[in-house]
Write a protein that holds these residues in place. Structure first.
Motif, mmCIF file in Angstrom:
data_model
loop_
_atom_site.group_PDB
_atom_site.id
_atom_site.type_symbol
_atom_site.label_atom_id
_atom_site.label_comp_id
_atom_site.label_asym_id
_atom_site.label_seq_id
_atom_site.Cartn_x
_atom_site.Cartn_y
_atom_site.Cartn_z
ATOM 1 N N THR A 5 5.989 12.477 -5.643
ATOM 2 C CA THR A 5 6.500 11.205 -5.146
ATOM 3 C C THR A 5 5.669 10.747 -3.961
ATOM 4 N N GLN A 6 5.050 9.587 -4.092
ATOM 5 C CA GLN A 6 4.241 9.029 -3.019
ATOM 6 C C GLN A 6 5.025 7.960 -2.261
ATOM 7 N N SER A 7 4.711 7.839 -0.991
ATOM 8 C CA SER A 7 5.263 6.742 -0.211
ATOM 9 C C SER A 7 4.258 6.283 0.837
ATOM 10 N N PRO A 8 4.212 4.974 1.090
ATOM 11 C CA PRO A 8 4.958 3.964 0.350
ATOM 12 C C PRO A 8 4.312 3.690 -1.013
ATOM 13 N N SER A 9 4.950 2.855 -1.824
ATOM 14 C CA SER A 9 4.352 2.458 -3.095
ATOM 15 C C SER A 9 3.235 1.457 -2.869
ATOM 16 N N SER A 10 3.346 0.690 -1.802
ATOM 17 C CA SER A 10 2.289 -0.231 -1.419
ATOM 18 C C SER A 10 2.354 -0.462 0.077
ATOM 19 N N LEU A 11 1.245 -0.864 0.631
ATOM 20 C CA LEU A 11 1.191 -1.187 2.049
ATOM 21 C C LEU A 11 0.131 -2.241 2.278
ATOM 22 N N SER A 12 0.350 -3.030 3.317
ATOM 23 C CA SER A 12 -0.607 -4.049 3.710
ATOM 24 C C SER A 12 -1.249 -3.628 5.025
ATOM 25 N N ALA A 13 -2.562 -3.725 5.081
ATOM 26 C CA ALA A 13 -3.265 -3.296 6.282
ATOM 27 C C ALA A 13 -4.511 -4.141 6.491
ATOM 28 N N SER A 14 -5.045 -4.041 7.682
ATOM 29 C CA SER A 14 -6.245 -4.792 8.040
ATOM 30 C C SER A 14 -7.418 -3.848 8.227
ATOM 31 N N VAL A 15 -8.602 -4.394 8.115
ATOM 32 C CA VAL A 15 -9.805 -3.604 8.378
ATOM 33 C C VAL A 15 -9.724 -3.018 9.793
ATOM 34 N N GLY A 16 -10.008 -1.745 9.886
ATOM 35 C CA GLY A 16 -9.938 -1.065 11.165
ATOM 36 C C GLY A 16 -8.640 -0.321 11.405
ATOM 37 N N ASP A 17 -7.623 -0.613 10.611
ATOM 38 C CA ASP A 17 -6.339 0.062 10.773
ATOM 39 C C ASP A 17 -6.430 1.530 10.366
ATOM 40 N N ARG A 18 -5.537 2.317 10.949
ATOM 41 C CA ARG A 18 -5.335 3.698 10.529
ATOM 42 C C ARG A 18 -4.210 3.692 9.506
ATOM 43 N N VAL A 19 -4.462 4.281 8.356
ATOM 44 C CA VAL A 19 -3.515 4.242 7.243
ATOM 45 C C VAL A 19 -3.176 5.668 6.823
ATOM 46 N N THR A 20 -1.893 5.910 6.619
ATOM 47 C CA THR A 20 -1.451 7.221 6.152
ATOM 48 C C THR A 20 -0.544 7.059 4.942
ATOM 49 N N ILE A 21 -0.813 7.836 3.920
ATOM 50 C CA ILE A 21 -0.029 7.868 2.688
ATOM 51 C C ILE A 21 0.531 9.280 2.535
ATOM 52 N N THR A 22 1.777 9.372 2.146
ATOM 53 C CA THR A 22 2.371 10.690 1.983
ATOM 54 C C THR A 22 2.682 10.974 0.513
ATOM 55 N N CYS A 23 2.738 12.239 0.201
ATOM 56 C CA CYS A 23 2.998 12.706 -1.156
ATOM 57 C C CYS A 23 3.896 13.930 -1.052
ATOM 58 N N ARG A 24 4.975 13.912 -1.797
ATOM 59 C CA ARG A 24 5.916 15.034 -1.768
ATOM 60 C C ARG A 24 6.064 15.618 -3.171
ATOM 61 N N ALA A 25 5.960 16.937 -3.269
ATOM 62 C CA ALA A 25 6.141 17.637 -4.534
ATOM 63 C C ALA A 25 7.589 18.100 -4.671
ATOM 64 N N SER A 26 8.059 18.167 -5.900
ATOM 65 C CA SER A 26 9.451 18.560 -6.137
ATOM 66 C C SER A 26 9.676 20.051 -5.971
ATOM 67 N N GLN A 27 8.586 20.815 -5.860
ATOM 68 C CA GLN A 27 8.680 22.223 -5.552
ATOM 69 C C GLN A 27 7.392 22.648 -4.857
ATOM 70 N N ASN A 28 7.379 23.853 -4.344
ATOM 71 C CA ASN A 28 6.211 24.367 -3.632
ATOM 72 C C ASN A 28 4.984 24.408 -4.560
ATOM 73 N N ILE A 29 3.903 23.757 -4.133
ATOM 74 C CA ILE A 29 2.659 23.792 -4.904
ATOM 75 C C ILE A 29 1.510 24.385 -4.071
#
Lengths: 106, 121
Positions: A5-29
Motif C-alpha cells: 500500500t502506497q501513500s499518497p496515491s498522488s501528490l502535487s509538487a514544485s521543482v525543488g521540493d522535497r518529496v517523500t512517498i511511503t509504502c507499507r507491506a501487509s507483512q514483514n518483507i
C-alpha cells in the motif's frame, strides 16, 4: 498474498521540493523492496533495490529507506524529469507492486 | 547492453490464448530469470511470472492455472502463453529481466518497451 500500500496515491509538487512517498507491506518483507519510476507510455525504470541501494545511473537526489513493513522513497530536490508515477514492489514472496504514486506539477 | 523486445498479436479473441515472445539481445539468456508483467490502461503493475534457463518457473498464484512460459536459448527468446483470455486480460505486457542482488533481493533491472494486447471479438 502480500499486499503493498502506497501513500499518497498522488501528490502535487514544485521543482525543488522535497518529496517523500511511503509504502507499507501487509507483512514483514525484510528489505526485499524495490522502487520504480514510470513515465507515460514508457516501461518502468528501476531506481532503488534492496530497500535502499541506488541503481547504477540513478541520480543521487533519490534515496530510500525502511525495513520490515514500512518503507519510503525520497526525492531531495524535485527536477522537471521526476514528474512521473512511482511504484514500490516486494520480492519476499512472489512479487507484488504497490498501486502507484503519481507525482504531478503543482 | 541488454535489450528486450516484445512481439505478438495485438488483438486476441475472448476464450483464446494470448501468446507473446520476448527477444533478448546484447546479453546472455542463460543467466538471470526472465519475467512477464502486465499493466491495464491507467492501472498498476501485475506480476505474471518468470522462467529460468533450467525450465524452472514461478507464476502468480492468481494466474497460475492459465499461464505457461517457455524459453528458447537458440533464439534467445522467452515466451508467454495465457489461456482462456477475457477482456480483463487487456493490458500492456512487459517482459523484464530479474536479477538477484545483495542479500538475496530480486529486482527487475531491464524492461522491454511493452506490447499492448487487446482482448475483443
Amino acid at each position: 498474498d502480500i499486499q503493498m500500500t502506497q501513500s499518497p496515491s498522488s501528490l502535487s509538487a514544485s521543482v525543488g521540493d522535497r518529496v517523500t512517498i511511503t509504502c507499507r507491506a501487509s507483512q514483514n518483507i525484510n528489505n526485499y523492496l524495490n522502487w520504480y519510476q514510470q513515465k507515460p507510455g514508457k516501461a518502468p525504470k528501476l531506481l532503488i533495490f534492496a530497500a535502499s541501494s541506488l541503481q547504477s545511473g540513478v541520480p543521487s537526489r533519490f534515496s530510500a529507506s525502511g525495513s520490515g513493513t514500512d518503507f519510503s522513497l525520497t526525492i531531495s530536490s524535485l527536477q522537471p524529469e521526476d514528474f512521473a508515477t512511482y511504484y514500490c514492489q516486494q520480492s519476499y514472496s512472489s512479487r507484488t507492486f504497490g498501486q502507484g504514486t503519481q507525482v504531478e506539477v503543482k | 547492453q541488454v535489450h528486450l523486445q516484445e512481439s505478438g498479436p495485438g488483438l486476441v479473441k475472448p476464450s483464446e490464448t494470448l501468446s507473446l515472445t520476448c527477444t533478448v539481445s546484447g546479453g546472455s539468456i542463460t543467466t538471470y530469470y526472465w519475467s512477464w508483467i502486465r499493466q491495464p490502461a491507467g492501472k498498476g503493475l501485475e506480476y505474471i511470472g518468470r522462467i529460468y534457463i533450467s525450465g524452472s518457473t514461478n507464476y502468480n498464484p492468481s494466474l497460475k492455472s492459465r499461464v505457461t512460459m517457455s524459453l528458447d536459448t537458440s533464439k534467445t527468446q522467452f515466451s508467454l502463453n495465457l489461456s482462456s483470455v477475457t477482456a480483463a486480460d487487456t493490458a500492456v505486457y512487459y517482459c523484464a529481466r530479474e536479477r538477484v542482488g545483495v542479500a538475496g533481493n530480486w529486482h527487475f533491472d531491464v524492461w522491454g518497451r511493452g506490447s499492448l494486447v487487446t482482448v475483443s471479438s
